[in-house]
Design a protein around this motif. Structure first.
Motif, PDB file in Angstrom:
ATOM      1  N   LEU A   1      10.578 -14.712  -4.979  1.00  0.00           N
ATOM      2  CA  LEU A   1      10.240 -13.851  -3.843  1.00  0.00           C
ATOM      3  C   LEU A   1      10.138 -14.708  -2.591  1.00  0.00           C
ATOM      4  O   LEU A   1       9.467 -15.747  -2.594  1.00  0.00           O
ATOM      5  N   GLU A   2      10.798 -14.284  -1.510  1.00  0.00           N
ATOM      6  CA  GLU A   2      10.719 -15.015  -0.257  1.00  0.00           C
ATOM      7  C   GLU A   2      10.912 -14.060   0.912  1.00  0.00           C
ATOM      8  O   GLU A   2      11.269 -12.884   0.730  1.00  0.00           O
ATOM      9  N   LEU A   3      10.641 -14.554   2.120  1.00  0.00           N
ATOM     10  CA  LEU A   3      10.800 -13.732   3.309  1.00  0.00           C
ATOM     11  C   LEU A   3      12.254 -13.335   3.515  1.00  0.00           C
ATOM     12  O   LEU A   3      13.160 -14.162   3.376  1.00  0.00           O
ATOM     13  N   ALA A   4      12.466 -12.054   3.844  1.00  0.00           N
ATOM     14  CA  ALA A   4      13.805 -11.580   4.195  1.00  0.00           C
ATOM     15  C   ALA A   4      13.957 -11.478   5.702  1.00  0.00           C
ATOM     16  O   ALA A   4      15.073 -11.424   6.221  1.00  0.00           O
ATOM     17  N   THR A   5      12.823 -11.422   6.427  1.00  0.00           N
ATOM     18  CA  THR A   5      12.839 -11.324   7.888  1.00  0.00           C
ATOM     19  C   THR A   5      11.788 -12.270   8.447  1.00  0.00           C
ATOM     20  O   THR A   5      10.939 -12.790   7.720  1.00  0.00           O
ATOM     21  N   ASP A   6      11.848 -12.467   9.750  1.00  0.00           N
ATOM     22  CA  ASP A   6      10.860 -13.314  10.418  1.00  0.00           C
ATOM     23  C   ASP A   6      10.622 -12.731  11.804  1.00  0.00           C
ATOM     24  O   ASP A   6      11.369 -12.995  12.735  1.00  0.00           O
TER      25      ASP A   6
ATOM     26  N   GLY B   1      19.054  -0.488   2.612  1.00  0.00           N
ATOM     27  CA  GLY B   1      19.196  -0.745   4.041  1.00  0.00           C
ATOM     28  C   GLY B   1      19.025  -2.213   4.369  1.00  0.00           C
ATOM     29  O   GLY B   1      18.540  -2.992   3.550  1.00  0.00           O
ATOM     30  N   ALA B   2      19.397  -2.563   5.591  1.00  0.00           N
ATOM     31  CA  ALA B   2      19.269  -3.948   6.046  1.00  0.00           C
ATOM     32  C   ALA B   2      17.794  -4.298   6.221  1.00  0.00           C
ATOM     33  O   ALA B   2      16.996  -3.460   6.645  1.00  0.00           O
ATOM     34  N   PRO B   3      17.406  -5.542   5.896  1.00  0.00           N
ATOM     35  CA  PRO B   3      15.991  -5.910   5.995  1.00  0.00           C
ATOM     36  C   PRO B   3      15.431  -5.791   7.410  1.00  0.00           C
ATOM     37  O   PRO B   3      14.260  -5.441   7.589  1.00  0.00           O
ATOM     38  N   GLU B   4      16.273  -6.056   8.434  1.00  0.00           N
ATOM     39  CA  GLU B   4      15.796  -5.942   9.818  1.00  0.00           C
ATOM     40  C   GLU B   4      15.438  -4.498  10.159  1.00  0.00           C
ATOM     41  O   GLU B   4      14.445  -4.238  10.862  1.00  0.00           O
ATOM     42  N   TYR B   5      16.243  -3.565   9.656  1.00  0.00           N
ATOM     43  CA  TYR B   5      15.958  -2.146   9.873  1.00  0.00           C
ATOM     44  C   TYR B   5      14.667  -1.755   9.156  1.00  0.00           C
ATOM     45  O   TYR B   5      13.816  -1.045   9.717  1.00  0.00           O
TER      46      TYR B   5
ATOM     47  N   LEU C   1      -5.976  -1.496  11.996  1.00  0.00           N
ATOM     48  CA  LEU C   1      -5.763  -2.933  12.138  1.00  0.00           C
ATOM     49  C   LEU C   1      -6.300  -3.716  10.949  1.00  0.00           C
ATOM     50  O   LEU C   1      -5.659  -4.651  10.462  1.00  0.00           O
ATOM     51  N   ASP C   2      -7.473  -3.339  10.448  1.00  0.00           N
ATOM     52  CA  ASP C   2      -8.090  -4.096   9.366  1.00  0.00           C
ATOM     53  C   ASP C   2      -7.356  -3.940   8.040  1.00  0.00           C
ATOM     54  O   ASP C   2      -7.642  -4.675   7.083  1.00  0.00           O
ATOM     55  N   GLU C   3      -6.381  -3.010   7.955  1.00  0.00           N
ATOM     56  CA  GLU C   3      -5.646  -2.802   6.706  1.00  0.00           C
ATOM     57  C   GLU C   3      -4.180  -3.231   6.806  1.00  0.00           C
ATOM     58  O   GLU C   3      -3.442  -3.126   5.827  1.00  0.00           O
ATOM     59  N   ARG C   4      -3.743  -3.740   7.955  1.00  0.00           N
ATOM     60  CA  ARG C   4      -2.362  -4.175   8.098  1.00  0.00           C
ATOM     61  C   ARG C   4      -2.158  -5.512   7.397  1.00  0.00           C
ATOM     62  O   ARG C   4      -3.021  -6.380   7.445  1.00  0.00           O
ATOM     63  N   LEU C   5      -0.990  -5.669   6.770  1.00  0.00           N
ATOM     64  CA  LEU C   5      -0.712  -6.894   6.013  1.00  0.00           C
ATOM     65  C   LEU C   5       0.352  -7.756   6.682  1.00  0.00           C
ATOM     66  O   LEU C   5       0.148  -8.950   6.882  1.00  0.00           O
ATOM     67  N   SER C   6       1.489  -7.182   7.017  1.00  0.00           N
ATOM     68  CA  SER C   6       2.561  -7.958   7.632  1.00  0.00           C
ATOM     69  C   SER C   6       3.571  -7.012   8.246  1.00  0.00           C
ATOM     70  O   SER C   6       3.700  -5.852   7.838  1.00  0.00           O
ATOM     71  N   ASN C   7       4.313  -7.517   9.237  1.00  0.00           N
ATOM     72  CA  ASN C   7       5.440  -6.772   9.807  1.00  0.00           C
ATOM     73  C   ASN C   7       6.763  -7.208   9.185  1.00  0.00           C
ATOM     74  O   ASN C   7       7.811  -6.702   9.565  1.00  0.00           O
ATOM     75  N   ASN C   8       6.705  -8.155   8.270  1.00  0.00           N
ATOM     76  CA  ASN C   8       7.917  -8.669   7.644  1.00  0.00           C
ATOM     77  C   ASN C   8       8.276  -7.914   6.373  1.00  0.00           C
ATOM     78  O   ASN C   8       7.462  -7.183   5.809  1.00  0.00           O
ATOM     79  N   VAL C   9       9.501  -8.142   5.920  1.00  0.00           N
ATOM     80  CA  VAL C   9      10.004  -7.612   4.651  1.00  0.00           C
ATOM     81  C   VAL C   9      10.314  -8.807   3.759  1.00  0.00           C
ATOM     82  O   VAL C   9      10.734  -9.864   4.233  1.00  0.00           O
TER      83      VAL C   9
END
Length: 333
Positions: A304-309, A267-271, A286-294
């Motif tokens: 390895l690099e960010l696919a979304t921002d 699938g698309a990284p934004e999805y 909240l204390d276990e969340r890491l990131s909303n990015n892919v």
């Protein structure tokens, strides 16, 4: 009902009245303590001739107060917590030996934006929209792992630079918390098998049906299942998985404890990032969340690099400020 700010002041001004007589001359303070993804407010009651005291976090006590709406009952609960924590602290005497620390420091990953205050106080290095921090493993047994975040003051007092901590932690983490990559199918089979479900029933449910590697979900964590998202720093494991699947990978940070890898054909990284965000907001504390990015792993470039921002969607649900610029660094090998 008083708000949290007033609650802190009331507890601070009145807690000695609820404590035993030996606390009569104790000093009382309330201070902010940066934690992973949040800041808590701690009450400390320091006995005379003591140089340390436990932190009693008032957020939890305030929840009790909101439930019973009785400040005297809550003060009694806080006093009990102070006495019990002080007793437990007296039993704990970790050996602060530099050799033991360097042999037991491990890697952890936290979100950089969400932890700006914490990062001011701890040795760290940037990794995409995340930061590497370090924990000292004090004890490990069948019940789990006890560890503490290494602060700037702690490291400096024992003569460790951030670079030294990183070098030790890269090797120690592989030994203490060995990285593990399993298909979601394998993970589910292990979980169901531990519950004693009969083999025949598992087969009838299709648990063992073969799923092509490029259609599977892959869980990247460690043998302990604690702070296992740091396993994504070990590039050789990502490369091996990408070669097995035959495509590049997208990495979905499901928590600080694990990351989910999928083929880029899934699938698309934004999805996928929207899925990560929705799960974070509804199913991960909240204390276990890491990131909303892919993240995107290029198997040919081995990078390895960010696919979304998506910085506007903070881990705490608060709309963030304009995006920060992160260095796109490669993972440790």
């Amino acid at each position: 009902m008083m708000d949290f700010n007033m609650f802190q002041e009331v507890v601070k001004d009145n807690i000695l009245h609820s404590l035993p007589a030996e606390y009569k001359e104790a000093s009382v303070s309330v201070h902010a303590v940066p934690k992973v993804n949040r800041t808590l407010h701690a009450l400390t009651v320091m006995l005379p001739d003591h140089n340390k005291a436990p932190n009693i976090y008032l957020e939890e006590m305030y929840e009790h107060y909101q439930q019973n709406e009785d400040i005297q009952t809550t003060l009694a609960e806080v006093a009990d917590a102070v006495v019990e924590a002080t007793k437990e602290m007296s039993k704990v005497n970790p050996v602060l030996d530099a050799d033991k620390i360097q042999d037991n420091v491990v890697l952890c990953l936290v979100n950089s934006k969400q932890n700006e205050e914490l990062l001011k106080e701890v040795p760290n290095r940037s990794f995409q929209d995340l930061s590497v921090i370090y924990r000292w493993v004090v004890n490990m047994d069948r019940d789990g792992m006890q560890s503490m975040i290494i602060t700037n003051d702690f490291a400096a007092a024992r003569g460790f630079t951030e670079e030294e901590l990183f070098q030790h932690a890269v090797e120690n983490t592989k030994r203490i918390c060995p990285p593990r990559v399993k298909s979601m199918q394998e993970v589910m089979t292990d979980m169901i098998g531990e519950d004693g479900m009969p083999q025949e029933l598992l087969e009838s449910m299709g648990v063992f049906d073969e799923i092509p590697p490029e259609k599977n979900l892959w869980v990247i964590t460690n043998e302990m299942g604690i702070n296992g998202a740091a396993s994504m720093l070990y590039e050789e494991n990502l490369h091996k998985l990408a070669e097995q699947i035959g495509t590049d990978l997208y990495l979905l940070p499901s928590s600080i404890h694990e990351t989910i890898a999928v083929s880029v054909e899934m699938g698309a990284p934004e999805y996928l990032a929207q899925m990560v965000h929705d799960v974070n907001m509804t199913a991960v504390t909240l204390d276990e969340r890491l990131s909303n990015n892919v993240y995107h792993y290029d198997k040919d470039l081995r990078k390895l690099e960010l696919a979304t921002d998506v910085p506007e969607k903070g881990l705490d649900g608060v709309i963030a400020e304009p995006p920060m610029i992160y260095e796109k660094e490669g993972p440790a090998r």
